[in-house]
Design an enzyme around this catalytic site. Structure first.
Site, PDB file in Angstrom:
ATOM      1  CE1 TYR A 275      45.110   2.340 -36.675  1.00  0.00           C
ATOM      2  CE2 TYR A 275      43.021   3.480 -36.990  1.00  0.00           C
ATOM      3  CZ  TYR A 275      44.239   3.385 -36.371  1.00  0.00           C
ATOM      4  OH  TYR A 275      44.623   4.330 -35.440  1.00  0.00           O
TER       5      TYR A 275
ATOM      6  CB  SER B 190      41.565   4.785 -33.188  1.00  0.00           C
ATOM      7  OG  SER B 190      40.842   5.269 -34.306  1.00  0.00           O
TER       8      SER B 190
END
Length: 246
Positions: free
Chosen positions: A145, A132
Site C-alpha cells: 500500500y 494517504s
C-alpha cells in the site's frame, strides 16, 4: 437547481467517495458518480441528485465507457483504490499487489488521461487525488500500500508540473485514519480486526475528508491548494497514535 460545474467522483458507492458526492452536490456541483457496486452507487447518486454509471478503474474498457457519459467536466476526484492485507514483503502475493496497483495507480492514470482534455477545455479544471499518509511514511506490513500511495503522490506532483500554464489545478488530499470500509476490505471482511484499527481513539470520518475536497475545489481559480494533510487529533503519524486505556 442549475449547476454551473460538473464533478466526477470515482469509488463513489461508499466511504470517502460517497461523502464527496454529497458534499460537492451541496456546494453546487452536478456530480457524476462511478463505482463497481451499482446498486449502492445508484442510491448515493439519487440522494445527491447526481448521475451514476458503472465504473471499474482497473478496467480500461470500463473507464472509456464511463467517460463517454461525461461530455463536460470541471472537477475529477480520483478516490477509487484501497489496500489488501498487511503482509510484509517476504509474504507478499503478486495478486494483491497487482490488484492494488491496478486500482490505486493505473486507475488514477486512466481516469486522468481520459478526462484531462475536457478538464482543460473547461477553462477551470481541477484534479483532486485522494492519497494517504501511507504515501509519506512507511510501516511494517504496509509496503504494498505504501508503494501505491507513494505512487499517487509522485503522479500528483508530476501532473502539477506538466500542467503548469494550463487552466487545470492539481491537489492531493492526504488523510490519516478514516473510519470507513477501508480496513474491513483490507482484512477481507474481518470486522473485528478492522475495528481494532480505530479502537481507543476518534478517527476522521469520510465527511471530514470530503470537507477538505470541497474547500480545495471552491477556492478561486487562481489558487491551487497543492496538498492537505489531515489526521485525527489522536494521531501524530502512521504508527503513533494516542489510545484511551481499555
Amino acid at each position: 437547481m442549475t449547476h454551473s460545474k460538473v464533478a466526477v467522483v470515482t469509488g463513489a458507492s461508499s466511504g470517502i467517495g460517497a461523502a464527496c458526492v454529497s458534499a460537492l452536490s451541496a456546494a453546487g456541483f452536478h456530480v457524476v458518480c462511478g463505482a463497481r457496486r451499482v446498486e449502492r452507487l445508484n442510491q448515493v447518486a439519487r440522494t445527491a441528485g447526481g448521475d451514476a454509471w458503472p465504473l471499474d478503474v482497473a478496467d480500461a474498457a470500463s473507464v472509456r465507457a464511463f467517460c463517454e457519459h461525461v461530455p463536460n467536466i470541471n472537477l475529477l476526484v480520483n478516490n477509487a483504490g484501497g489496500a489488501l492485507g498487511l503482509d510484509r514483503v517476504s509474504d507478499a502475493t503478486d495478486e494483491d499487489w497487482q490488484q492494488m496497483f491496478d486500482s490505486n495507480v493505473l486507475g488514477l492514470m486512466r481516469m486522468t488521461r481520459e478526462l484531462l482534455p475536457r478538464l482543460e477545455q473547461s477553462g477551470d479544471g481541477h484534479v483532486i487525488n485522494i492519497g494517504s499518509i501511507a504515501g509519506r511514511e512507511v510501516y511494517a506490513g504496509g509496503s504494498g500500500y505504501n508503494a501505491m500511495k507513494f505512487g499517487v503522490r509522485a503522479i500528483t506532483r508530476a501532473l502539477r508540473v506538466e500542467l503548469l500554464g494550463k487552466p487545470v489545478r492539481v491537489t492531493e488530499i492526504v488523510p490519516g485514519m478514516v473510519e470507513t470500509e477501508f480496513s474491513e476490505v483490507r482484512f477481507r471482511g474481518d470486522k473485528s480486526r478492522a475495528a481494532q484499527v480505530y479502537a481507543g481513539l476518534t478517527p476522521l470520518t469520510a465527511g471530514d475528508v470530503a470537507d477538505c475536497v470541497v474547500w480545495a475545489a471552491t477556492r478561486p481559480a487562481h489558487v491551487n491548494v497543492d496538498e492537505i494533510v489531515v489526521k485525527p487529533l489522536a494521531q501524530a503519524s502512521v504508527t503513533l497514535a494516542h489510545r484511551a486505556p481499555g
